[in-house]
Every structure is written in C-alpha cells, then in structure tokens.
Design an enzyme around this catalytic site. Sequence first.
Site, PDB file in Angstrom:
ATOM      1  N   LYS A 191       0.080 131.503 -13.433  1.00 52.34           N
ATOM      2  CA  LYS A 191      -1.046 132.114 -12.721  1.00 52.34           C
ATOM      3  C   LYS A 191      -0.535 133.189 -11.760  1.00 52.34           C
ATOM      4  O   LYS A 191       0.120 132.894 -10.767  1.00 52.34           O
ATOM      5  CB  LYS A 191      -1.828 131.080 -11.920  1.00 52.34           C
ATOM      6  CG  LYS A 191      -3.028 131.702 -11.177  1.00 52.34           C
ATOM      7  CD  LYS A 191      -3.491 130.856 -10.017  1.00 52.34           C
ATOM      8  CE  LYS A 191      -4.532 131.597  -9.181  1.00 52.34           C
ATOM      9  NZ  LYS A 191      -4.043 132.858  -8.595  1.00 52.34           N
ATOM     10  N   GLU A 265       8.537 127.466  -2.516  1.00 48.09           N
ATOM     11  CA  GLU A 265       9.177 128.537  -1.756  1.00 48.09           C
ATOM     12  C   GLU A 265       8.091 129.127  -0.879  1.00 48.09           C
ATOM     13  O   GLU A 265       7.178 129.804  -1.366  1.00 48.09           O
ATOM     14  CB  GLU A 265       9.781 129.580  -2.704  1.00 48.09           C
ATOM     15  CG  GLU A 265      10.780 130.494  -2.008  1.00 48.09           C
ATOM     16  CD  GLU A 265      10.164 131.801  -1.567  1.00 48.09           C
ATOM     17  OE1 GLU A 265       9.842 131.908  -0.358  1.00 48.09           O
ATOM     18  OE2 GLU A 265      10.004 132.704  -2.394  1.00 48.09           O
ATOM     19  N   CYS A 299       8.532 137.172   2.407  1.00 42.51           N
ATOM     20  CA  CYS A 299       8.668 135.870   3.061  1.00 42.51           C
ATOM     21  C   CYS A 299       9.942 135.769   3.878  1.00 42.51           C
ATOM     22  O   CYS A 299       9.989 135.048   4.881  1.00 42.51           O
ATOM     23  CB  CYS A 299       8.613 134.748   2.022  1.00 42.51           C
ATOM     24  SG  CYS A 299       9.762 134.970   0.651  1.00 42.51           S
ATOM     25  N   GLU A 396       4.076 133.560  11.072  1.00 38.54           N
ATOM     26  CA  GLU A 396       4.484 134.522  10.039  1.00 38.54           C
ATOM     27  C   GLU A 396       3.417 135.606   9.946  1.00 38.54           C
ATOM     28  O   GLU A 396       2.314 135.370   9.468  1.00 38.54           O
ATOM     29  CB  GLU A 396       4.656 133.823   8.691  1.00 38.54           C
ATOM     30  CG  GLU A 396       5.179 134.757   7.624  1.00 38.54           C
ATOM     31  CD  GLU A 396       5.332 134.086   6.271  1.00 38.54           C
ATOM     32  OE1 GLU A 396       6.215 134.511   5.500  1.00 38.54           O
ATOM     33  OE2 GLU A 396       4.559 133.156   5.983  1.00 38.54           O
TER      34      GLU A 396
END
Length: 792
Positions: A191, A265, A299, A396
């Site tokens: 996906k 992750e 990230c 973040e």
Amino acid sequence: MPTIQEILQTMDYGPAPESTKEANAWLEQHGRRFGLFIDNAWTEPGETFASFNPADGSELAQVTQGTSADVDRAVEAARRAQPGWVAMGGHGRAKILYALARLLQKHSRLFAVVETLDNGKTIRETRDADIPLAARHFYHHAGWAQLQSEEFADYRAVGVVGQIVPWNFPLLMLAWKVAPALAAGNTIVFKPAEFTSLTALLFAEICQQAGVPAGVVNVVTGDGSVGEAIVNHAGIDKLAFTGSTEVGRIIRKATAGSGKKLSLELGGKSPFIVFADADLDAAVEGLVDSIWFNQGQVCCAGSRLLVQESVYDRFIAKVKARMQNLRVGSPLDKSNDVGALVDPVQQQRIHGLVESARAEGCEVWQPACEIPATGSWFPPTLITGASTTATVAQAEIFGPVLVAMSFRTPGEAVQLANNTVYGLATCVWTESISLALDMAPQIKAGVVWINTANQFDAACGFGGYKESGFGREGGKEGMYEYLTPLAEDARPPAPNAADKGKVKPATDGNPFAIDRTAKLYIGGKQARPDSGYSRAIAGANGAFLADVGEGNRKDIRNAVEAAHKASGWAKTTAHNRAQVLYYIAENLAARADEFAARIAAQTGAKNAEREVQASIERLFYWAAWADKYDGLAHQPPMHGITVALNEPVGVIGVICPNENPLLGFISLVAPALALGNRVIAVPSQTAPLSATDLYQVLDTSDLPGGALNIVTGSADELARTLATHFDVDAIWRHDGSAEGCAEVERLSAESLKRTWTGGGRGRDWFSAQQACGRAVLQHASQVKNVWIPYGV
C-alpha cells in the site's frame, strides 16, 4: 568598470526546468485514471480520489480507493503465488530482482519526474538520490536471493507480507521493503501513501515487464482504511510499516496476539552535534543535507542542532548565511534546493508548531526568499532560544525547521542527544576520531553518521531505538525481517509436560525440608516483597515445599531501578561477561545434586539430573557466544566504512516458562546477560524454587548487583507491570499463555518496546535448534550502524 568580484556577486542561477513531457505522456496513456494492480492485472478504476502536484495544486491523476474486498483479493493472489515463488529458487528470484533493477535504471528519468510531480521534492533529489538508491536495493537483494540457500539455510520465507509506506520517499521506501521481501521468497500486498501513489503504480508496470509472476506483487491504493484492512487481515504473515509513531502504536496493538511478524520504522527527532574542533563549513553543508533535504520531511532529519558553546555564535552565523542562499522554488527546476511540502495539511501543521515556538518565547528566523503563490510551501526556518522541554524541541515537526541549542561538554551533548523519546539517527561532527567513536555508542540511536549526514546504502541496516520503532531495513539484518527460523515450525503446540517419576517424600536429611520463605533478588540482595504476602509452592505430589514472595508493582519498580544502576554491565568487556557466566556454571555444577533434587520435588521429573546438566551446558554455550557475536564492517559506495555494532537492548523483562524451571530460566536469562543486557526475570510461577535457589550461586559468581533481578509471583500481574514500564526496553514471555503474550504485545505499544513472545505454543528447551542460535541473539541485541568516512 565593475570588478570580477562585483560581477560574480550579481550573478544568479538561471532557470533549468526539467521536461515533464514523458511523465505526462505516461499519465495520459492511462487516461490519468488508475485501477489497482492485483494478480498481475489492472482493475478498472472504481471510486477514485485525486493525486495533486503539491508545487502548484494541479491535479495529476485519479487513483482508485481500494476496499477491504480488494485487499482480500490481493492477499488471496499473494497466497496462491507464494509456493511457486519459493519454488523458483534463489537464482530464479535473483534474475527477476536484477531485471527490476535494470528497468529502474532504464526508466530512471521517468521515475524521477513522476516522483517530483507527485511528492514535491526537487528533481535533483529524485534524480541523484532516490532513484539510484532504489535500483541499488534491487541489485543488492538480487545477491541475497542468489545466496539465500547458503547464507540463510536455517530459515524460510515468512509468507505473505503486508507493506505500508509513507509519502516522503514513495519509491525508495517501496524498494527498501519490496526488494528484501522478494529476495527471501515472500509475496507482497503493498500500500503506497494516499498522497503519493503514482511511482508505485509505475513500478507495478515494470513488474510486468520484468516477468514477476502473477500474485507476487500486488499494489492496493487508498487511504488509511486500506492500511487498516491489511493490518487486520488474517492472511498476512508479516507487516512492515514506515510512518508516524502514533500509527505504529495502533498497528502494534492491532496485531497483538496475532502471531504476525512486525517491523516498525517510525518517527525521529535526530540530533546534529557539532563540536568546537569540527570543520564548521563542512558541518554547515552537512546540516543543509540533514534538515533541508526533502524539505525536512525525513524521519531521520537532523532537526535538533547541538553546538558546543565556544563556537555556537559563529556557527549559527554561518548557518544563517547559508540559509540565505537556499533556493526555494519549483521542484522541477534543477537549480533549486527546497521544493514543496507534500500537502496543505502538512504545511498547516508545521506553521502551527512554529507559531507555538514564538508563543513560548523562542526566536524564529527565516531567510528572505520568494515563496510561490500557489502550492504547499514553507521557508527554511531556524529556531533558537528553545528550552529542552519546548514543543519544537521534542515533537517531530517533519518540515524544514531546525531547533538549535548549545552544550559545553561531551557528556552534556550525550544527555541532550538522548533527551527524546525517539532514537533513529544522529550526526556527530568533530576532527577527533577518538571523540567521535566515544560518542557513537553512548547515543541511543540506530544510525550514527560521523562527519557526514543522510548516508544510506542497501548493504547497511537502517532503523531505530525506543519510539523510533524496531526492526531494520537493508543489510543482512534487514533480510532477517522477512525470514522465519525453521526451528519455529518444530515447536510443540503446547508446553511439554515433565516425564514424571515417583516423588520421594521429604525427610529430615533433605536440605529442602526446612520450612522457609524465599525472598526476591533485587540489586544483588535478597529482599522481602513489598506486598508482605507470600504464596505457597506445592510439589508434584501436592505436598507443601516452601513459600515464595508475592512480588508486585513496587518490587518491579525497585528491580528496574537496580537494573539501570547496573549499566556498567553493558560496558564491561564481552570477555568479562563470559567469565561470569562460566563461573555461574561452575558454581551450579558444584551443587548439581541439590538442584536436581529441587527440580524433582517441584515437577516430579524422572530425570532431573539431565535438566541440571543441560543448564550448565547452556551457560557454557552463551558464555561462548558472549565474545563472538561480532558486528560487521560494510563498505558502501562512499569513501569510508560502516561499522554495524551489536549493542545490548538495555533492560529486558523475562517471563520464564513453567516447564523445565531451571533450564527454561537459564535459556532466556543467559543470552540476555551474555550480550550486556540487564534482566528482570519472573521465574516459573508453578515451580519458582529452582530460580530462587540460584541466589547463592549468583552471589558467589561475581555477577554485579542489579544485572539480574528475580521477582517471584503472578506471571500475569508482573508481566503487565513490565510491559507498561517506560524504563524497560524489551519484554520476553515464554510461559505458554496465549492470552498473556497477546496482552504483553498490546501493552508494550505505549512505549513501543520490543517483544519476543511464544504465544500459546511450547518450546523444547533441551533442543539447541529451538532454544539457541542467532535467532535468540538477535532478540537480545540491536544493530547500530556507525558511518565513518575517511580521507575526506
């Protein structure tokens, strides 16, 4: 006349636009409407949603919104195809992976332009970084497919793999996940991100050209409901997810108790550490690559700048001067540095976080730059004056925003670097290799770049610690994520019952005939349970043997504190850890008869001596591994090496099996200790006395206090406490309780600690195949990749 210097100062980059002719022709070829790719065929577009160009807001194409029924069909196709894909053998799979790599190179510019149109990142990044690295992953993993029967002889493919990727590196994330999964013999339901599906659909086309068999790769597009259907599908054997920590928690909870293999992750708040002796100009360029690459939508972006106090002002001035020269504009212009954000929603989120910094009294600095009038844009931003607890210093941001602060000493730099729930990557800039290599092991991150930034290669694993997730992508460790040890298939369906003999009644001459209550073992000392309660332990014949302490939440708290105080165990040499384990074995052997009698009394085992001897041998086995589980030195395509270090996980909670109370305990505790972890062990609930009898053995074997803590009591209650404790880094449960294992996995999601559970199945603790080997070592360690350039 103007001088040459004056002329140069007035010069600027001219426009260098990349042609979109081929990309638009490909979109038109499909009528700008795409169906799903299932079983090597395209479905007719159903309900669709628009994919936009974030640089100008224009619509690129309509993409089908998949349904749970589509996911069912994709999983069924993958399940049918998997045996045949394995049967092709390593060489057959290698040829197809090689063909995919060649096709990615052949169509590299088309992929680069489509990626830039769909994502908003600059063409320089997609052309020079994303696409070449994607092809490199397929080349590299073609090699692993070829070598699988030799290098992974004791493993098999997991089966059908569900893979879900984010929008920041659409094709590269696909390559990171698809290449090792295919090499190992798995089939895939993939996906792509809702915002950026186009290069995954283009990849599906080259799968047809490369001869990928029907059903091996399936691409189902759509929003989060498609990902949810994949996560919850009973026909999926392994899930690989890259995305936010919040969604990672949801997936961990959803898969608890399902038996699905899982790798996550997740997010990051990576420190970029600059020491006073660093090449400051080089560090500035590294910083540009670290935080403004892909508009900071990375990230592992170096979003926290930590600069040694003596050069802080000078370095910040250099950073601001460099930011003034960053070119923001059309991603298709090859002279631009910063492109568009992926979507207006992301733009609004970043704006909100920056404004929160202003409200908290931080200084927000942005260079003067022209922002295009249409599309999703945000200028490069520097925030100073933030406290360590400020929202922008902890959250973040996932945008082109840098938060800077200073430090005085290396020790303070380590504290600041680790002051985050994340642990994905770190950059260290210093001309002292001694200082750099001293810093690298202290920082809790899966990747450390020394005097470089954002280096990636298929041969080098990538992944995080703490709330940045678990599992690795790339390298040999990345291959293990898509493999299952053959020994797991041989495990018994339930814990093995002891082969009972006749239990002898207790006599006055028996050293265990004295009525006593076994205490807990915390910090190297016997301790009474906080609860003030004890539980009676009966023998195999039903007769009372002894009382043991009823441990509770406070006892676990004390054990965790003791384990953290014993952090020196992780720093001691592997040789010394091996010596301690050998010494424990020696002292256990001296009391073998006593331990055999205790096992027989508790379990009625006919041959308890065998379990004691196997426990001694198991201690020797893990002592042997302590100084032999070496890391690796990779040679990626850079001028330097990458050192993959096997580091301890940290503090591990272990729920031990009820059967084989001594051997099961040793088989789990010893490997964790061998690799430098500290352990809080909950021994067999029904037969804990074999573990409590070890206290005197431990006291005379030079094991530091706190390295091993033993808390008796209810396995369920103590497991819940360990699973929810934020200072416990991993939890193992192997007592055969399917419900208990599911609960541990679910509760661990809050801190995203690693888990290793046996489900409701048993394990033959006498079997070296089921209780030993590298699979156990991998659970007791985590890989840190340290990138070390040289000669530059």
